[in-house]
Design a protein around this motif. Structure first.
Motif, PDB file in Angstrom:
ATOM      1  N   LEU A 151       0.838  -1.211   0.000  1.00  0.00           N
ATOM      2  CA  LEU A 151       0.000   0.000   0.000  1.00  0.00           C
ATOM      3  C   LEU A 151       0.869   1.254   0.000  1.00  0.00           C
ATOM      4  O   LEU A 151       1.687   1.479   0.892  1.00  0.00           O
ATOM      5  N   PHE A 152       0.678   2.053  -1.048  1.00  0.00           N
ATOM      6  CA  PHE A 152       1.400   3.327  -1.211  1.00  0.00           C
ATOM      7  C   PHE A 152       0.387   4.457  -1.073  1.00  0.00           C
ATOM      8  O   PHE A 152      -0.586   4.516  -1.820  1.00  0.00           O
ATOM      9  N   VAL A 153       0.599   5.350  -0.112  1.00  0.00           N
ATOM     10  CA  VAL A 153      -0.344   6.458   0.094  1.00  0.00           C
ATOM     11  C   VAL A 153       0.349   7.804  -0.111  1.00  0.00           C
ATOM     12  O   VAL A 153       1.384   8.082   0.498  1.00  0.00           O
ATOM     13  N   ASP A 154      -0.239   8.613  -0.971  1.00  0.00           N
ATOM     14  CA  ASP A 154       0.246   9.971  -1.204  1.00  0.00           C
ATOM     15  C   ASP A 154      -0.477  10.903  -0.221  1.00  0.00           C
ATOM     16  O   ASP A 154      -1.675  11.117  -0.327  1.00  0.00           O
ATOM     17  N   ASP A 155       0.291  11.435   0.718  1.00  0.00           N
ATOM     18  CA  ASP A 155      -0.259  12.266   1.800  1.00  0.00           C
ATOM     19  C   ASP A 155       0.070  13.754   1.563  1.00  0.00           C
ATOM     20  O   ASP A 155       0.116  14.547   2.507  1.00  0.00           O
ATOM     21  N   ALA A 156       0.280  14.102   0.287  1.00  0.00           N
ATOM     22  CA  ALA A 156       0.809  15.431  -0.072  1.00  0.00           C
ATOM     23  C   ALA A 156       0.068  16.606   0.566  1.00  0.00           C
ATOM     24  O   ALA A 156       0.692  17.545   1.058  1.00  0.00           O
ATOM     25  N   HIS A 157      -1.267  16.571   0.540  1.00  0.00           N
ATOM     26  CA  HIS A 157      -2.032  17.719   1.022  1.00  0.00           C
ATOM     27  C   HIS A 157      -2.352  17.641   2.509  1.00  0.00           C
ATOM     28  O   HIS A 157      -2.926  18.559   3.073  1.00  0.00           O
ATOM     29  N   ALA A 158      -2.013  16.533   3.142  1.00  0.00           N
ATOM     30  CA  ALA A 158      -2.389  16.356   4.543  1.00  0.00           C
ATOM     31  C   ALA A 158      -1.237  16.610   5.503  1.00  0.00           C
ATOM     32  O   ALA A 158      -1.469  17.060   6.623  1.00  0.00           O
ATOM     33  N   VAL A 159       0.007  16.347   5.099  1.00  0.00           N
ATOM     34  CA  VAL A 159       1.111  16.556   6.039  1.00  0.00           C
ATOM     35  C   VAL A 159       1.175  18.030   6.424  1.00  0.00           C
ATOM     36  O   VAL A 159       1.025  18.917   5.592  1.00  0.00           O
ATOM     37  N   GLY A 160       1.353  18.251   7.698  1.00  0.00           N
ATOM     38  CA  GLY A 160       1.386  19.614   8.227  1.00  0.00           C
ATOM     39  C   GLY A 160       0.018  20.089   8.686  1.00  0.00           C
ATOM     40  O   GLY A 160      -0.093  20.895   9.592  1.00  0.00           O
ATOM     41  N   VAL A 161      -1.023  19.585   8.023  1.00  0.00           N
ATOM     42  CA  VAL A 161      -2.361  20.141   8.227  1.00  0.00           C
ATOM     43  C   VAL A 161      -3.267  19.239   9.063  1.00  0.00           C
ATOM     44  O   VAL A 161      -3.971  19.694   9.948  1.00  0.00           O
ATOM     45  N   ASP A 164       4.049  21.857  16.568  1.00  0.00           N
ATOM     46  CA  ASP A 164       3.535  22.831  17.543  1.00  0.00           C
ATOM     47  C   ASP A 164       2.632  23.899  16.937  1.00  0.00           C
ATOM     48  O   ASP A 164       2.322  24.892  17.594  1.00  0.00           O
ATOM     49  N   LEU A 165       2.213  23.726  15.702  1.00  0.00           N
ATOM     50  CA  LEU A 165       1.419  24.767  15.048  1.00  0.00           C
ATOM     51  C   LEU A 165      -0.089  24.547  15.170  1.00  0.00           C
ATOM     52  O   LEU A 165      -0.847  24.941  14.280  1.00  0.00           O
ATOM     53  N   SER A 166      -0.528  23.947  16.273  1.00  0.00           N
ATOM     54  CA  SER A 166      -1.956  23.632  16.360  1.00  0.00           C
ATOM     55  C   SER A 166      -2.822  24.895  16.327  1.00  0.00           C
ATOM     56  O   SER A 166      -3.960  24.853  15.857  1.00  0.00           O
ATOM     57  N   GLU A 167      -2.278  26.009  16.781  1.00  0.00           N
ATOM     58  CA  GLU A 167      -3.058  27.238  16.716  1.00  0.00           C
ATOM     59  C   GLU A 167      -3.325  27.616  15.252  1.00  0.00           C
ATOM     60  O   GLU A 167      -4.452  27.975  14.893  1.00  0.00           O
ATOM     61  N   ARG A 168      -2.309  27.525  14.427  1.00  0.00           N
ATOM     62  CA  ARG A 168      -2.508  27.809  12.994  1.00  0.00           C
ATOM     63  C   ARG A 168      -3.466  26.794  12.374  1.00  0.00           C
ATOM     64  O   ARG A 168      -4.314  27.146  11.563  1.00  0.00           O
ATOM     65  N   ARG A 169      -3.311  25.539  12.759  1.00  0.00           N
ATOM     66  CA  ARG A 169      -4.205  24.518  12.199  1.00  0.00           C
ATOM     67  C   ARG A 169      -5.655  24.799  12.587  1.00  0.00           C
ATOM     68  O   ARG A 169      -6.557  24.721  11.753  1.00  0.00           O
ATOM     69  N   ASN A 170      -5.864  25.182  13.830  1.00  0.00           N
ATOM     70  CA  ASN A 170      -7.236  25.480  14.258  1.00  0.00           C
ATOM     71  C   ASN A 170      -7.810  26.671  13.505  1.00  0.00           C
ATOM     72  O   ASN A 170      -8.990  26.691  13.154  1.00  0.00           O
ATOM     73  N   SER A 174      -5.674  28.913   3.610  1.00  0.00           N
ATOM     74  CA  SER A 174      -4.509  28.947   4.475  1.00  0.00           C
ATOM     75  C   SER A 174      -4.952  29.439   5.848  1.00  0.00           C
ATOM     76  O   SER A 174      -5.958  30.154   5.964  1.00  0.00           O
ATOM     77  N   SER A 175      -4.167  29.080   6.859  1.00  0.00           N
ATOM     78  CA  SER A 175      -4.433  29.614   8.201  1.00  0.00           C
ATOM     79  C   SER A 175      -4.221  31.123   8.195  1.00  0.00           C
ATOM     80  O   SER A 175      -4.727  31.831   9.059  1.00  0.00           O
ATOM     81  N   ALA A 176      -3.493  31.612   7.219  1.00  0.00           N
ATOM     82  CA  ALA A 176      -3.177  33.046   7.151  1.00  0.00           C
ATOM     83  C   ALA A 176      -4.317  33.878   6.564  1.00  0.00           C
ATOM     84  O   ALA A 176      -4.292  35.104   6.653  1.00  0.00           O
TER      85      ALA A 176
END
Ligand SMILES: *Cc1c(COP(=O)(O)O)cnc(C)c1O
Length: 389
Positions: free
Chosen positions: A207-217, A290-296, A368-370
Protein backbone atom coordinates in the motif's frame (compact mmCIF):
# COMPACT_ATOMS: atom_id res chain seq x y z
CA UNK A 1 8.61 14.15 -48.27
CA UNK A 2 5.50 15.81 -46.96
CA UNK A 3 5.10 19.50 -47.61
CA UNK A 4 3.57 20.24 -44.19
CA UNK A 5 5.90 22.19 -41.95
CA UNK A 6 7.42 20.04 -39.22
CA UNK A 7 5.75 21.96 -36.41
CA UNK A 8 2.31 21.51 -37.93
CA UNK A 9 1.26 19.10 -35.16
CA UNK A 10 1.88 21.83 -32.60
CA UNK A 11 -0.42 24.29 -34.41
CA UNK A 12 -3.05 21.57 -34.61
CA UNK A 13 -2.86 20.65 -30.94
CA UNK A 14 -2.94 24.27 -29.77
CA UNK A 15 -5.82 25.14 -32.09
CA UNK A 16 -7.81 22.24 -30.73
CA UNK A 17 -7.16 23.34 -27.16
CA UNK A 18 -8.35 26.85 -27.99
CA UNK A 19 -11.50 25.55 -29.71
CA UNK A 20 -12.32 23.55 -26.59
CA UNK A 21 -11.67 26.52 -24.29
CA UNK A 22 -8.91 24.46 -22.71
CA UNK A 23 -5.92 26.52 -23.76
CA UNK A 24 -3.64 27.18 -20.80
CA UNK A 25 -1.31 30.09 -20.26
CA UNK A 26 1.10 31.09 -17.55
CA UNK A 27 0.30 34.19 -15.55
CA UNK A 28 2.95 35.67 -13.31
CA UNK A 29 2.36 37.09 -9.85
CA UNK A 30 4.45 38.84 -7.30
CA UNK A 31 3.84 37.63 -3.77
CA UNK A 32 3.02 40.34 -1.30
CA UNK A 33 2.53 39.14 2.24
CA UNK A 34 1.29 35.61 2.87
CA UNK A 35 -2.11 35.70 1.20
CA UNK A 36 -1.82 38.54 -1.32
CA UNK A 37 -0.28 38.61 -4.76
CA UNK A 38 0.15 41.35 -7.34
CA UNK A 39 -0.59 40.71 -10.97
CA UNK A 40 0.04 43.29 -13.68
CA UNK A 41 -3.10 45.22 -12.75
CA UNK A 42 -4.00 44.89 -9.11
CA UNK A 43 -3.56 43.24 -5.75
CA UNK A 44 -5.38 39.94 -5.34
CA UNK A 45 -6.23 37.79 -2.36
CA UNK A 46 -4.78 34.42 -3.23
CA UNK A 47 -7.22 31.56 -2.77
CA UNK A 48 -5.20 29.26 -5.02
CA UNK A 49 -1.96 28.64 -3.15
CA UNK A 50 -0.89 25.63 -1.12
CA UNK A 51 0.80 27.55 1.68
CA UNK A 52 -1.69 26.04 4.12
CA UNK A 53 0.07 27.23 7.28
CA UNK A 54 1.72 30.34 5.90
CA UNK A 55 5.17 28.78 6.43
CA UNK A 56 6.66 30.10 3.18
CA UNK A 57 6.93 33.50 4.88
CA UNK A 58 7.80 32.28 8.38
CA UNK A 59 10.95 34.03 9.64
CA UNK A 60 12.43 30.81 11.08
CA UNK A 61 11.98 29.01 7.77
CA UNK A 62 13.51 31.87 5.81
CA UNK A 63 16.36 32.28 8.28
CA UNK A 64 17.42 28.67 8.17
CA UNK A 65 17.32 28.67 4.37
CA UNK A 66 19.60 31.71 4.44
CA UNK A 67 21.87 30.21 7.12
CA UNK A 68 22.32 26.96 5.24
CA UNK A 69 23.08 28.84 2.02
CA UNK A 70 25.73 30.91 3.76
CA UNK A 71 27.27 27.89 5.44
CA UNK A 72 27.07 25.32 2.66
CA UNK A 73 26.57 27.22 -0.60
CA UNK A 74 23.81 27.64 -3.12
CA UNK A 75 23.88 24.14 -4.56
CA UNK A 76 24.56 20.56 -3.44
CA UNK A 77 26.99 20.27 -6.38
CA UNK A 78 26.42 16.55 -6.99
CA UNK A 79 23.89 13.76 -6.86
CA UNK A 80 23.21 12.00 -3.55
CA UNK A 81 25.33 8.90 -4.27
CA UNK A 82 28.32 10.88 -5.52
CA UNK A 83 29.10 13.71 -3.10
CA UNK A 84 25.76 15.50 -2.81
CA UNK A 85 24.70 13.94 0.48
CA UNK A 86 25.76 16.61 2.93
CA UNK A 87 25.46 16.04 6.66
CA UNK A 88 22.33 18.23 6.56
CA UNK A 89 20.63 15.86 4.08
CA UNK A 90 21.26 12.87 6.33
CA UNK A 91 20.24 14.73 9.43
CA UNK A 92 17.00 15.88 7.81
CA UNK A 93 16.06 12.35 6.78
CA UNK A 94 16.66 11.04 10.29
CA UNK A 95 14.63 13.87 11.73
CA UNK A 96 11.73 13.28 9.33
CA UNK A 97 11.67 9.55 10.14
CA UNK A 98 11.81 10.27 13.86
CA UNK A 99 9.12 12.99 13.80
CA UNK A 100 6.67 10.96 11.71
CA UNK A 101 7.44 7.78 13.64
CA UNK A 102 8.82 5.66 10.82
CA UNK A 103 11.93 3.52 10.58
CA UNK A 104 13.35 5.52 7.68
CA UNK A 105 12.82 8.44 5.34
CA UNK A 106 14.26 9.36 1.97
CA UNK A 107 14.14 12.85 0.49
CA UNK A 108 13.28 13.42 -3.17
CA UNK A 109 13.56 16.54 -5.30
CA UNK A 110 9.81 16.86 -5.77
CA UNK A 111 6.62 14.96 -5.18
CA UNK A 112 6.18 14.49 -8.90
CA UNK A 113 9.64 13.06 -9.25
CA UNK A 114 9.19 10.82 -6.21
CA UNK A 115 5.86 9.33 -7.28
CA UNK A 116 6.78 8.82 -10.88
CA UNK A 117 10.03 7.11 -10.05
CA UNK A 118 9.35 5.19 -6.81
CA UNK A 119 6.40 3.31 -8.27
CA UNK A 120 8.27 2.30 -11.37
CA UNK A 121 11.05 0.97 -9.10
CA UNK A 122 8.60 -1.10 -7.05
CA UNK A 123 6.64 -2.59 -9.92
CA UNK A 124 7.67 -4.35 -13.11
CA UNK A 125 5.84 -5.95 -16.01
CA UNK A 126 4.87 -8.95 -13.87
CA UNK A 127 3.19 -6.76 -11.23
CA UNK A 128 -0.30 -5.35 -10.88
CA UNK A 129 -1.03 -1.79 -9.83
CA UNK A 130 -4.48 -0.83 -8.58
CA UNK A 131 -4.88 2.93 -8.24
CA UNK A 132 -7.78 5.10 -7.16
CA UNK A 133 -9.37 6.62 -10.23
CA UNK A 134 -8.61 10.19 -9.08
CA UNK A 135 -4.95 9.59 -8.29
CA UNK A 136 -2.54 12.42 -9.10
CA UNK A 137 -0.92 12.47 -12.51
CA UNK A 138 2.51 11.69 -11.00
CA UNK A 139 1.19 8.39 -9.61
CA UNK A 140 -0.23 7.55 -13.00
CA UNK A 141 3.06 8.38 -14.64
CA UNK A 142 4.98 6.06 -12.33
CA UNK A 143 2.48 3.28 -12.83
CA UNK A 144 2.57 3.49 -16.61
CA UNK A 145 6.34 3.70 -16.86
CA UNK A 146 6.70 0.61 -14.66
CA UNK A 147 5.04 -1.41 -17.46
CA UNK A 148 3.01 -3.23 -14.81
CA UNK A 149 -0.60 -4.18 -15.48
CA UNK A 150 -2.48 -1.11 -14.42
CA UNK A 151 -6.09 -0.77 -13.33
CA UNK A 152 -8.00 1.92 -11.58
CA UNK A 153 -10.63 1.28 -8.95
CA UNK A 154 -13.67 3.53 -8.64
CA UNK A 155 -12.92 6.60 -6.57
CA UNK A 156 -12.95 5.83 -2.83
CA UNK A 157 -14.80 2.59 -3.55
CA UNK A 158 -13.32 -0.08 -1.27
CA UNK A 159 -15.84 -2.66 -2.53
CA UNK A 160 -14.53 -2.20 -6.07
CA UNK A 161 -10.97 -2.40 -4.77
CA UNK A 162 -11.73 -5.64 -2.95
CA UNK A 163 -13.38 -7.19 -5.99
CA UNK A 164 -10.33 -6.33 -8.11
CA UNK A 165 -7.96 -7.65 -5.43
CA UNK A 166 -9.86 -10.90 -5.06
CA UNK A 167 -9.74 -11.48 -8.81
CA UNK A 168 -6.03 -10.66 -8.93
CA UNK A 169 -4.78 -13.03 -6.24
CA UNK A 170 -5.24 -16.15 -8.38
CA UNK A 171 -3.26 -14.62 -11.23
CA UNK A 172 0.47 -14.83 -11.61
CA UNK A 173 1.42 -11.33 -10.52
CA UNK A 174 4.70 -11.14 -8.65
CA UNK A 175 3.24 -8.39 -6.48
CA UNK A 176 0.21 -6.17 -6.19
CA UNK A 177 0.57 -2.49 -5.35
CA UNK A 178 -2.40 -0.42 -4.24
CA UNK A 179 -2.12 3.34 -4.67
CA UNK A 180 -4.27 6.05 -3.23
CA UNK A 181 -4.15 9.56 -1.87
CA UNK A 182 -5.19 10.37 1.68
CA UNK A 183 -6.66 13.71 0.61
CA UNK A 184 -7.51 14.18 -3.03
CA UNK A 185 -6.05 17.22 -4.70
CA UNK A 186 -8.96 18.30 -6.87
CA UNK A 187 -11.95 17.40 -4.67
CA UNK A 188 -10.50 17.73 -1.19
CA UNK A 189 -12.20 14.50 -0.09
CA UNK A 190 -10.52 11.71 1.84
CA UNK A 191 -9.96 8.02 1.38
CA UNK A 192 -10.78 5.39 3.98
CA UNK A 193 -7.20 4.45 4.78
CA UNK A 194 -8.11 2.03 7.58
CA UNK A 195 -10.33 0.00 5.25
CA UNK A 196 -7.84 0.06 2.38
CA UNK A 197 -4.98 -0.98 4.66
CA UNK A 198 -7.06 -3.88 5.96
CA UNK A 199 -7.75 -5.06 2.40
CA UNK A 200 -4.09 -4.82 1.49
CA UNK A 201 -3.19 -6.94 4.51
CA UNK A 202 -5.85 -9.51 3.60
CA UNK A 203 -4.61 -9.84 0.01
CA UNK A 204 -0.92 -9.37 0.81
CA UNK A 205 -0.69 -6.27 -1.35
CA UNK A 206 1.62 -3.29 -0.94
CA UNK A 207 0.00 0.00 0.00
CA UNK A 208 1.40 3.33 -1.21
CA UNK A 209 -0.34 6.46 0.09
CA UNK A 210 0.25 9.97 -1.20
CA UNK A 211 -0.26 12.27 1.80
CA UNK A 212 0.81 15.43 -0.07
CA UNK A 213 -2.03 17.72 1.02
CA UNK A 214 -2.39 16.36 4.54
CA UNK A 215 1.11 16.56 6.04
CA UNK A 216 1.39 19.61 8.23
CA UNK A 217 -2.36 20.14 8.23
CA UNK A 218 -4.19 17.01 9.39
CA UNK A 219 -3.63 14.17 11.80
CA UNK A 220 -2.11 14.27 15.28
CA UNK A 221 0.30 17.22 15.46
CA UNK A 222 -0.10 17.74 11.72
CA UNK A 223 1.69 14.47 10.95
CA UNK A 224 -0.73 13.60 8.16
CA UNK A 225 -3.77 11.42 7.67
CA UNK A 226 -1.59 8.32 7.40
CA UNK A 227 -0.24 8.91 10.89
CA UNK A 228 -1.24 6.12 13.21
CA UNK A 229 -2.85 3.97 10.51
CA UNK A 230 -1.22 0.55 10.54
CA UNK A 231 -0.62 -1.48 7.42
CA UNK A 232 0.63 1.29 5.14
CA UNK A 233 3.97 0.40 3.52
CA UNK A 234 4.94 3.70 1.94
CA UNK A 235 3.87 7.27 2.55
CA UNK A 236 4.76 10.18 0.32
CA UNK A 237 4.83 13.64 1.85
CA UNK A 238 5.57 16.86 -0.01
CA UNK A 239 7.34 19.97 1.22
CA UNK A 240 6.01 22.37 -1.41
CA UNK A 241 2.62 22.64 0.26
CA UNK A 242 2.15 23.00 4.03
CA UNK A 243 5.92 23.10 4.55
CA UNK A 244 6.03 26.22 2.38
CA UNK A 245 9.27 25.06 0.79
CA UNK A 246 10.07 22.46 -1.85
CA UNK A 247 10.90 18.78 -2.24
CA UNK A 248 9.31 15.60 -0.97
CA UNK A 249 9.98 12.68 1.34
CA UNK A 250 9.12 9.04 1.49
CA UNK A 251 8.41 7.33 4.81
CA UNK A 252 9.30 3.64 4.64
CA UNK A 253 11.30 0.79 6.15
CA UNK A 254 15.11 0.89 6.25
CA UNK A 255 15.14 -2.01 3.83
CA UNK A 256 12.98 -0.11 1.36
CA UNK A 257 15.23 2.93 1.74
CA UNK A 258 18.30 0.82 0.88
CA UNK A 259 16.45 -0.63 -2.10
CA UNK A 260 15.52 2.78 -3.48
CA UNK A 261 19.00 4.22 -2.94
CA UNK A 262 20.25 1.35 -5.08
CA UNK A 263 17.59 1.10 -7.75
CA UNK A 264 15.46 4.24 -7.97
CA UNK A 265 16.53 6.24 -11.04
CA UNK A 266 14.78 9.44 -10.00
CA UNK A 267 16.71 9.41 -6.74
CA UNK A 268 20.06 8.37 -8.19
CA UNK A 269 20.42 10.39 -11.37
CA UNK A 270 19.68 13.89 -10.18
CA UNK A 271 21.42 16.61 -8.21
CA UNK A 272 20.65 16.62 -4.47
CA UNK A 273 18.39 19.36 -3.11
CA UNK A 274 20.23 22.62 -2.41
CA UNK A 275 21.11 23.61 1.20
CA UNK A 276 18.51 26.42 1.22
CA UNK A 277 15.71 23.91 0.63
CA UNK A 278 17.05 21.49 3.22
CA UNK A 279 17.20 24.36 5.72
CA UNK A 280 13.65 25.50 5.00
CA UNK A 281 12.26 21.97 5.30
CA UNK A 282 14.16 21.31 8.51
CA UNK A 283 12.83 24.52 10.07
CA UNK A 284 9.30 23.63 8.93
CA UNK A 285 9.66 20.21 10.49
CA UNK A 286 10.73 21.77 13.80
CA UNK A 287 7.70 24.06 13.73
CA UNK A 288 4.87 21.87 12.41
CA UNK A 289 4.08 19.69 15.45
CA UNK A 290 3.53 22.83 17.54
CA UNK A 291 1.42 24.77 15.05
CA UNK A 292 -1.96 23.63 16.36
CA UNK A 293 -3.06 27.24 16.72
CA UNK A 294 -2.51 27.81 12.99
CA UNK A 295 -4.21 24.52 12.20
CA UNK A 296 -7.24 25.48 14.26
CA UNK A 297 -7.42 28.81 12.47
CA UNK A 298 -7.33 26.95 9.17
CA UNK A 299 -10.12 24.58 10.30
CA UNK A 300 -12.26 27.60 11.25
CA UNK A 301 -11.58 29.18 7.84
CA UNK A 302 -12.64 25.97 6.11
CA UNK A 303 -15.96 25.86 7.94
CA UNK A 304 -16.72 29.50 7.19
CA UNK A 305 -15.80 29.20 3.51
CA UNK A 306 -17.75 25.98 2.90
CA UNK A 307 -20.86 27.31 4.54
CA UNK A 308 -20.69 30.55 2.57
CA UNK A 309 -20.13 28.87 -0.79
CA UNK A 310 -23.17 26.68 -0.23
CA UNK A 311 -25.18 29.70 0.81
CA UNK A 312 -24.19 31.42 -2.45
CA UNK A 313 -25.79 28.52 -4.29
CA UNK A 314 -22.91 26.25 -5.21
CA UNK A 315 -22.10 22.67 -4.34
CA UNK A 316 -18.72 21.76 -2.92
CA UNK A 317 -18.75 17.99 -3.46
CA UNK A 318 -17.42 15.79 -0.67
CA UNK A 319 -14.62 18.01 0.52
CA UNK A 320 -13.39 17.49 4.06
CA UNK A 321 -10.38 19.75 3.87
CA UNK A 322 -8.75 23.05 2.91
CA UNK A 323 -9.31 22.18 -0.76
CA UNK A 324 -12.80 23.32 -1.68
CA UNK A 325 -14.19 22.95 -5.17
CA UNK A 326 -16.89 25.41 -6.21
CA UNK A 327 -18.67 23.21 -8.71
CA UNK A 328 -19.69 25.03 -11.88
CA UNK A 329 -19.80 22.36 -14.60
CA UNK A 330 -19.24 24.04 -17.95
CA UNK A 331 -15.73 25.09 -18.92
CA UNK A 332 -16.65 28.47 -20.35
CA UNK A 333 -18.85 29.40 -17.37
CA UNK A 334 -16.07 28.39 -15.01
CA UNK A 335 -13.60 30.62 -16.83
CA UNK A 336 -16.07 33.50 -16.75
CA UNK A 337 -16.56 33.13 -13.01
CA UNK A 338 -12.79 33.00 -12.43
CA UNK A 339 -12.37 36.18 -14.46
CA UNK A 340 -15.17 37.96 -12.62
CA UNK A 341 -13.65 36.96 -9.27
CA UNK A 342 -10.28 38.22 -10.43
CA UNK A 343 -11.81 41.55 -11.49
CA UNK A 344 -13.13 41.78 -7.94
CA UNK A 345 -9.69 41.14 -6.45
CA UNK A 346 -9.59 37.39 -5.84
CA UNK A 347 -7.32 34.78 -7.31
CA UNK A 348 -9.34 31.58 -7.54
CA UNK A 349 -8.31 29.47 -10.47
CA UNK A 350 -10.53 27.54 -12.79
CA UNK A 351 -9.75 23.83 -13.01
CA UNK A 352 -10.93 22.23 -16.20
CA UNK A 353 -10.72 18.94 -18.01
CA UNK A 354 -8.49 17.09 -18.62
CA UNK A 355 -7.32 17.80 -15.05
CA UNK A 356 -10.83 16.91 -13.83
CA UNK A 357 -13.54 14.79 -15.52
CA UNK A 358 -15.62 16.37 -18.29
CA UNK A 359 -18.60 18.33 -17.01
CA UNK A 360 -17.00 18.93 -13.61
CA UNK A 361 -15.13 22.16 -14.28
CA UNK A 362 -14.77 24.11 -11.08
CA UNK A 363 -13.18 26.95 -9.22
CA UNK A 364 -10.78 25.36 -6.78
CA UNK A 365 -10.30 27.21 -3.53
CA UNK A 366 -7.40 26.41 -1.26
CA UNK A 367 -7.31 27.95 2.17
CA UNK A 368 -4.51 28.95 4.47
CA UNK A 369 -4.43 29.61 8.20
CA UNK A 370 -3.18 33.05 7.15
CA UNK A 371 -6.43 34.02 5.43
CA UNK A 372 -8.43 36.47 7.53
CA UNK A 373 -12.13 36.32 8.29
CA UNK A 374 -12.52 39.58 6.35
CA UNK A 375 -10.85 38.16 3.24
CA UNK A 376 -13.13 35.15 3.32
CA UNK A 377 -16.28 37.20 3.92
CA UNK A 378 -15.43 39.61 1.10
CA UNK A 379 -14.87 36.70 -1.23
CA UNK A 380 -18.20 35.14 -0.25
CA UNK A 381 -20.09 38.40 -0.73
CA UNK A 382 -18.63 38.71 -4.22
CA UNK A 383 -19.41 35.10 -5.07
CA UNK A 384 -22.97 35.52 -3.90
CA UNK A 385 -23.42 38.70 -5.96
CA UNK A 386 -21.95 37.09 -9.07
CA UNK A 387 -24.19 34.06 -8.83
CA UNK A 388 -27.38 35.86 -7.93
CA UNK A 389 -27.26 39.14 -9.84
C1 LIG B 1 1.35 18.41 -5.39
C2 LIG B 1 1.20 16.96 -5.47
C3 LIG B 1 2.26 16.15 -5.88
C4 LIG B 1 3.51 16.74 -6.46
O1 LIG B 1 4.34 17.27 -5.52
P1 LIG B 1 5.43 18.35 -5.97
O2 LIG B 1 6.40 18.34 -4.85
O3 LIG B 1 4.72 19.62 -6.14
O4 LIG B 1 6.03 17.86 -7.24
C5 LIG B 1 2.12 14.79 -5.81
N1 LIG B 1 0.96 14.24 -5.39
C6 LIG B 1 -0.10 14.98 -5.03
C7 LIG B 1 -1.35 14.32 -4.58
C8 LIG B 1 -0.02 16.36 -5.07
O5 LIG B 1 -1.06 17.10 -4.75
Amino acid sequence: MSTTPKDHFIDEALRKRKDQHRFRELTSYQPKGTTEVLDDREELVNFSGNDYLGLSKHPKVINRAQDFTEQYGSGATASRLISGTYTIHNKLEQKIAHTFGWEAALVFNSGFQANSTIISTLANRHSLILADKLSHNSLLNGSLSSRASFRRFAHNDTADLESQLSRAVDKDYDRIIVITESLFSMDGDRSDLEAIAKLCKKYDAWLFVDDAHAVGVWGTNGLGLTHGVSGIDLVLGTCGKAFGAFGAFLLCSSKMRDYLINFCDGFIYTTALPPAVIGAVEAGLDLIPDLSERRNRLYTNIKRMKKGIRRAGFQVGNTESQIIPIMVGGEEQTLELATALEDAGFLATAIRPPTVPKGSARIRITLSSAHTKEQIDQFLTTLDQLNNE
